[in-house]
Design an enzyme around this catalytic site. Structure first.
Site, short mmCIF file in Angstrom:
data_model
loop_
_atom_site.label_atom_id
_atom_site.label_comp_id
_atom_site.label_asym_id
_atom_site.label_seq_id
_atom_site.Cartn_x
_atom_site.Cartn_y
_atom_site.Cartn_z
N SER A 200 -43.04 8.90 -10.77
CA SER A 200 -41.87 8.07 -10.49
C SER A 200 -42.21 6.83 -9.69
O SER A 200 -41.62 5.76 -9.90
CB SER A 200 -40.82 8.90 -9.74
N HIS B 155 -40.25 6.38 -4.74
CA HIS B 155 -39.55 5.37 -5.53
C HIS B 155 -39.57 4.01 -4.81
O HIS B 155 -39.89 2.99 -5.42
CB HIS B 155 -38.11 5.80 -5.78
#
Length: 300
Positions: free
Chosen positions: A204, A250
């Protein structure tokens, strides 16, 4: 002072907007993806990424040089490859191969490759493994590690949708550097802010880095920013509302990816390679500094 029609600094027809290098009276905000000269709609030739001017399509730079003196280059100065998605395909294959290995071997492989600060966490036992114990490889291996089918499915879809166009725009080497630095940036911020015994895994961080780089590239190409802004906002909403998501990965990946991409696509042509190398080096040094500081906190 007069300028040649082929100059990349063709003055604006009126005001501050540049005029087409072939039709100076026509204002335009679009530039050739190769030579960066302003081009109007009549001079735009659609390419894999952006538009090119007629001279670059013909194999010349418009300045009288032979074709080999102006070989096809991406907007970041990379070589235009026959297969512009090769690195993306390789990264997809690596992620899928590790996922299959996890299905075969089981949790033991996850324990060996996942990002974890130190384990077992205090105050129960003396930690024997983790990044703080010298297993720095976990910062990278965790980027290719997935356990849940939905997790790898979402990440690989994002890699394919975002990675392919970015690889075509940046070139293979620059794109790979962007991906790896974004993944490491996400791992570093997770290592710094998350609990020392909290494991983390997944691509991610790298995918968010590609998302940030896409926003930078679209802004550089003067494309409509609304689609990528909407996509970014939706992903950030999911990041902070879904359970069991390492938001640190993230955000870390997004920041590093956007910063590295900015240095790559905005580097001046005469010092492009130097600026791009320095940008990547500064990003890497920042990642190392974060990891080093966190390690001192855990082991000091």
């Amino acid at each position: 002072m007069d300028q040649a029609p082929g100059s990349p600094d063709t003055p604006a027809a009126a005001g501050g907007t540049p005029g087409c290098y072939r039709h100076p009276e026509r204002e335009t905000g679009v530039r050739c993806a190769r030579c960066e000269r302003p081009i109007c709609p009549d001079c735009m030739v659609s390419a894999s990424v952006g538009f090119q001017c007629p001279d670059c399509v013909k194999g010349t730079s418009g300045n009288g040089q032979a074709p080999y003196a102006s070989r096809p280059r991406t907007i970041a100065g990379g070589t235009v490859a026959a297969d512009p998605h090769l690195i993306t395909k390789i990264l997809l294959g690596l992620n899928l191969a590790v996922f299959v290995a996890v299905l075969v071997v089981g949790d033991r492989l996850v324990d060996e490759l996942a990002l974890v600060g130190e384990w077992p966490p205090p105050p129960y036992y003396v930690p024997t493994e983790g990044v703080a114990e010298g297993q720095w490889y976990r910062l990278l291996t965790a980027v290719f590690l997935h356990q849940a089918p939905w997790h790898i499915a979402f990440n690989m879809l994002g890699l394919w949708w975002l990675g392919g166009p970015l690889e075509a725009a940046l070139g293979r080497v620059r794109y790979l550097a962007l991906y790896l630095l974004s993944g490491l940036g996400g791992s570093a911020l997770t290592y710094w802010l998350a609990g020392s015994g909290q494991p983390s895994l997944g691509a991610s961080g790298a995918i968010f880095g590609l998302l940030g780089a896409t926003a930078v590239l679209m802004r550089r190409m003067n494309y409509d920013m609304r689609p990528v802004i909407v996509l970014l906002v939706l992903n950030l909403v999911f990041t902070f509302t879904w359970a069991n998501i390492a938001w640190q990965a993230h955000i870390g990946g997004l920041v590093v990816g956007a910063a590295v991409a900015y240095g790559m696509v905005h580097a001046p042509r005469e010092r492009r390679a130097l600026v791009q190398r320095v940008t990547c080096l500064v990003a890497l040094l920042a990642i190392v500094a974060v990891v080093w500081i966190r390690t001192l906190q855990l082991t000091g």
